[in-house]
Design a protein around this motif. Structure first.
Motif, short mmCIF file in Angstrom:
data_model
loop_
_atom_site.label_atom_id
_atom_site.label_comp_id
_atom_site.label_asym_id
_atom_site.label_seq_id
_atom_site.Cartn_x
_atom_site.Cartn_y
_atom_site.Cartn_z
N VAL A 181 0.85 -1.18 0.00
CA VAL A 181 0.00 0.00 0.00
C VAL A 181 0.88 1.23 0.00
CG1 VAL A 181 -1.80 1.26 1.21
CG2 VAL A 181 -1.77 -1.24 1.28
N ASP A 182 0.70 2.15 -0.95
CA ASP A 182 1.46 3.39 -0.99
C ASP A 182 1.04 4.30 0.14
OD1 ASP A 182 2.76 2.55 -3.16
OD2 ASP A 182 1.55 3.66 -4.62
N GLN A 183 2.02 4.97 0.73
CA GLN A 183 1.72 5.95 1.75
C GLN A 183 1.16 7.21 1.09
OE1 GLN A 183 1.86 5.41 4.97
NE2 GLN A 183 2.58 3.32 4.61
N PRO A 184 0.30 7.92 1.77
CA PRO A 184 -0.21 9.17 1.20
C PRO A 184 0.93 10.13 0.91
CG PRO A 184 -1.48 8.53 3.15
CD PRO A 184 -0.30 7.62 3.07
N ARG A 185 0.91 10.76 -0.26
CA ARG A 185 1.99 11.64 -0.66
C ARG A 185 1.86 13.00 0.01
NH1 ARG A 185 0.89 8.48 -5.10
NH2 ARG A 185 2.71 7.45 -5.97
N LYS A 186 3.03 13.68 0.11
CA LYS A 186 3.04 15.00 0.70
C LYS A 186 2.34 15.98 -0.22
CE LYS A 186 7.53 14.12 2.81
NZ LYS A 186 8.95 14.56 2.90
N SER A 187 1.88 17.06 0.38
CA SER A 187 1.26 18.11 -0.44
C SER A 187 2.33 18.74 -1.30
CB SER A 187 0.61 19.15 0.46
OG SER A 187 1.56 19.72 1.33
N PRO A 188 2.02 19.12 -2.55
CA PRO A 188 3.03 19.66 -3.47
C PRO A 188 3.63 20.95 -2.93
CG PRO A 188 1.02 19.04 -4.65
CD PRO A 188 0.70 18.98 -3.19
N LEU A 189 4.95 21.10 -3.17
CA LEU A 189 5.64 22.32 -2.81
C LEU A 189 5.56 23.31 -3.97
CD1 LEU A 189 8.90 20.87 -1.24
CD2 LEU A 189 7.03 21.92 0.00
N SER A 190 5.56 24.59 -3.62
CA SER A 190 5.65 25.59 -4.67
C SER A 190 7.04 25.55 -5.29
CB SER A 190 5.36 26.98 -4.10
OG SER A 190 6.38 27.35 -3.18
N TRP A 191 7.19 26.14 -6.48
CA TRP A 191 8.48 26.13 -7.18
C TRP A 191 9.58 26.75 -6.32
CZ3 TRP A 191 10.40 24.34 -11.82
CH2 TRP A 191 11.61 24.88 -12.24
N SER A 192 9.33 27.91 -5.75
CA SER A 192 10.36 28.60 -4.95
C SER A 192 10.72 27.82 -3.70
CB SER A 192 9.89 30.00 -4.59
OG SER A 192 8.68 29.94 -3.84
N LYS A 193 9.72 27.22 -3.03
CA LYS A 193 10.02 26.43 -1.83
C LYS A 193 10.78 25.15 -2.19
CE LYS A 193 6.22 28.08 1.08
NZ LYS A 193 5.01 27.71 1.84
N ALA A 194 10.45 24.56 -3.32
CA ALA A 194 11.17 23.36 -3.73
C ALA A 194 12.63 23.67 -4.04
CB ALA A 194 10.49 22.75 -4.96
N VAL A 195 12.90 24.82 -4.65
CA VAL A 195 14.28 25.21 -4.93
C VAL A 195 15.05 25.40 -3.63
CG1 VAL A 195 15.71 27.09 -5.83
CG2 VAL A 195 13.80 26.23 -7.18
N VAL A 196 14.45 26.08 -2.65
CA VAL A 196 15.11 26.31 -1.36
C VAL A 196 15.38 24.98 -0.66
CG1 VAL A 196 14.82 27.30 0.94
CG2 VAL A 196 14.17 28.63 -1.07
N GLN A 197 14.38 24.07 -0.66
CA GLN A 197 14.57 22.80 0.01
C GLN A 197 15.62 21.95 -0.70
OE1 GLN A 197 11.00 20.78 1.08
NE2 GLN A 197 12.01 18.87 1.62
N ALA A 198 15.68 22.01 -2.03
CA ALA A 198 16.70 21.26 -2.76
C ALA A 198 18.10 21.75 -2.38
CB ALA A 198 16.48 21.38 -4.25
N ARG A 199 18.27 23.08 -2.26
CA ARG A 199 19.56 23.61 -1.84
C ARG A 199 19.92 23.11 -0.45
NH1 ARG A 199 18.26 29.82 -3.69
NH2 ARG A 199 18.78 29.59 -5.93
N GLU A 200 18.95 23.08 0.46
CA GLU A 200 19.21 22.63 1.83
C GLU A 200 19.59 21.14 1.86
OE1 GLU A 200 16.14 25.71 4.11
OE2 GLU A 200 15.65 23.58 3.91
N LEU A 201 18.91 20.32 1.07
CA LEU A 201 19.21 18.89 1.04
C LEU A 201 20.59 18.63 0.46
CD1 LEU A 201 15.74 17.54 -0.14
CD2 LEU A 201 16.74 17.28 2.14
N LEU A 202 20.95 19.34 -0.61
CA LEU A 202 22.27 19.15 -1.21
C LEU A 202 23.37 19.67 -0.29
CD1 LEU A 202 21.40 20.10 -4.89
CD2 LEU A 202 22.04 17.83 -4.05
N THR A 203 23.12 20.76 0.41
CA THR A 203 24.10 21.27 1.37
C THR A 203 24.31 20.29 2.51
OG1 THR A 203 23.52 23.56 0.84
CG2 THR A 203 24.63 23.17 2.93
#
Length: 635
Positions: free
Chosen positions: A371-393
């Protein structure tokens, strides 16, 4: 006849007395002393190293008052006569008074260590099985070790107190985190003993001896109590480790509690370690406290600055500040690597229901029953960019790369299953604007030394010089990516390290784009040039090669360099491989269409021009085999 030497100390009562006195130097003080002690007799005592003869005090108004031998006494060979010559007896008397004050039983003795009876004073506390040694005579490290072993035969511990600062006081300070000192100050006919407590990088805190306490664990002053309440942990002794080592973490192995190698700002982990030329051993690693531990299935190489920490009780650990992960192939050759499971593919996103279609379940039940877990609510483009930078850092802080699937799963839908053009535009936003002082975070995406196939498109759009037209499998791009990852690991390390300069992609590209209608530079033989002769073309021609051969040479150069990087430069095979790679690079430069033959080629260039492509490939292959053999032998 009277002795006019300036004798400042004596004993009172008889020649065998250990009751010291220092004669006041000012005539007014000596007059007051005589009135207070009219019946004192003074002697050049045996405890002072004296002759045992009678002394008399001499009062002067125009010079220093002092003792003098009475005429007719024995010849005196006493070496020390100044005001500090009776310090051992003043210490002895102060310790006896301290024992009496606290109602404790103890034995106080002075020792002749070869330069007179005042070499040292010992206080033995039998109930506490402890001894205090006041060291007055000079002492070197070997003598200190020998004396400590002798003093500790019938007790549990020895507290050392030194009168002067020197190598031994620094040694004890480094071992224990604090040290004890003593000094004496003149007060009329007395010398008052003071005890100094010195912590690391701090001045000594002085307390009169009569204000100290004798406890079961030694001599206590207010400063000692403060230090022992929160004792500074001494740094273990460390020796630089020559050569290299590889290791694999073992997170399940327990670390001994209260380890002597636990220090502020460090953490301890267990690992299987393989130094060069040695079998695998189990060892404690000391790492920076903020180091995030990667999975224990990986193998790591320590490139530099490792130290062996040792203690006299036989304990040891390895101090490491920096390590690099080996790829799966090199890790397997060390014997520490494990077979890594295939990375699971990210499941496709749930289909979007069509209008009018009833959705009866909030999750999709697959045929397998999962059974797939419920997916997270979509991030906005700007928030996704910020979170990607944080994850890569965060990945750079841990010194590792990151899968695109791992990044996308954190960002959620719609970022995990989009096209390459969408991902390219997203990463361009993550790394914009391009700065020399900041690494390109997109270079961290990949696994096992690889990179994203659309990385050249990202680099071209953010403005990296030379990225246009670079193939995704180019050795030049691979080297550029490795350098950029090294820059990211350095700048985000804690504490940060010096970040190397960014490679210029156009300079490291092994296959420069040929210009139209290339023209070879005219060649002038060196002898004719000096004679003013005519310019004549050289008889040397560019090496004959095909595009496929040049590509294979470039790939072999890259393969040999990777093996050299893993092995290090401390082997003869590495040095020979370096020479082969250098010759191959010259050959590749001259063999590439558009490359000009120098007008006055060097001997090395002449030799390279005569090498064929098959011979050069054979040399590179042999260098790679030699490096692999060395690594298999020592790792």
């Amino acid at each position: 006849m009277l002795d006019h030497r300036l004798v400042q100390t004596a004993v009172i009562g008889n020649a065998s007395s250990d009751h010291p006195v220092i004669l006041p130097m000012e005539f007014t003080e000596l007059e007051a002393w005589r009135r207070r002690h009219p019946h004192y007799t003074y002697w050049c005592g045996y405890e002072l190293g004296g002759c045992g003869g009678r002394l008399m005090d001499r009062l002067y108004h125009d010079k220093v008052c002092h003792f003098a031998h009475v005429a007719g006494g024995p010849t005196c060979g006493r070496a020390a006569t100044g005001e500090s010559s009776a310090d051992h007896l003043f210490i002895k008397r102060g310790l006896r008074d301290l024992l009496s004050k606290h109602g404790q039983r103890g034995d106080v003795r002075t020792h002749d260590l070869g330069s007179g009876p005042g070499g040292a004073v010992d206080l033995h506390l039998p109930a506490a099985r402890r001894r205090l040694r006041f060291q007055l005579a000079p002492l070197d490290y070997q003598g200190w070790r020998h004396a400590g072993a002798t003093l500790g035969e019938d007790i549990d511990d020895v507290d050392w107190l030194f009168g002067t600062e020197g190598p031994l006081t620094k040694e004890i300070l480094a071992r224990n985190g604090y040290g004890l000192r003593f000094r004496l100050e003149t007060d009329g006919g007395e010398r008052r003993v003071h005890i100094g407590t010195q912590a690391r990088n701090e001045p000594a805190d002085w307390t009169p001896l009569d204000e100290c306490e004798l406890r079961s664990d030694g001599l206590w002053t207010p400063a000692v109590e403060k230090i022992r309440t929160s004792p500074p942990r001494p740094q273990p002794t460390g020796f630089p480790l020559a050569g290299g080592l590889v290791f694999a973490f073992d997170h399940k192995a327990p670390i001994p509690e209260a380890s002597p190698f636990s220090t502020d700002g460090r953490r301890l982990v267990m690992a299987d370690v393989k130094p060069i030329g040695s079998p695998v051993i189990r060892a404690v690693l000391s790492l920076p406290a903020d180091t995030g531990l990667p999975p224990d299935r990986h193998v790591f190489r320590v490139p530099d600055h490792s130290r062996l920490l040792v203690r006299e009780d036989g304990g040891w650990a390895i101090h490491i500040d920096r390590y690099l992960r080996l790829n799966a192939m090199d890790a397997a050759q060390t014997g520490l690597g494990r077979i890594l499971p295939e990375p699971q593919k990210t499941p496709p996103p749930a289909p979007v229901p069509q209008a009018g279609t009833a959705v009866t379940k909030s999750v999709e039940v697959r045929a397998s029953g999962a059974v797939d877990q419920p997916r997270k609510s979509p991030l906005s483009w700007s928030k996704a960019v910020v979170q990607a930078r944080e994850l890569l850092t965060a990945s750079a802080v841990q010194g590792r790369t990151l899968h695109w699937s791992a990044l996308a799963s954190q960002l959620g839908n719609p970022y995990w299953a989009r096209s390459e053009s969408f991902r390219t535009g997203f990463l361009v936003e993550v790394d914009s604007p391009l700065r020399e002082s900041e690494p390109v975070l997109s270079a961290l995406l990949g696994d096992e030394g690889g990179h994203l196939p659309y990385l050249p498109a990202v680099l071209e759009r953010i403005g990296v010089d030379g990225a246009a037209g670079v193939p995704a499998d180019s050795p030049a791009l691979r080297r550029w990516t490795e350098r950029e990852r090294e820059r990211a690991f350095a700048v985000h390390a804690k504490p940060p390290r010096v970040m190397p300069r960014r490679l210029e992609l156009r300079q490291v590209n092994d296959t420069p784009t040929p210009t139209k209608n290339p023209k070879r530079a005219p060649v002038v033989p060196s002898g004719r040039a000096r004679q003013g002769g005519h310019n004549e073309p050289t008889s040397l021609q560019a090496p004959k090669s095909t595009a496929g051969q040049r590509r294979k040479v470039s790939e072999e150069i890259d393969r040999v360099q990777r093996k050299m990087f893993v092995l290090g430069s401390g082997f003869s095979a590495s040095k020979q491989a370096h020479q082969t790679v250098r010759r191959a690079r010259v050959w590749l430069e001259l063999a590439t269409p558009g490359g000009a033959i120098p007008s006055n080629p060097s001997k090395a260039q002449r030799r390279v021009l005569r090498v064929s492509a098959p011979d050069l490939l054979a040399e590179l292959s042999l260098a790679a085999k030699d490096l692999a053999a060395v690594k298999a032998k020592f790792f």
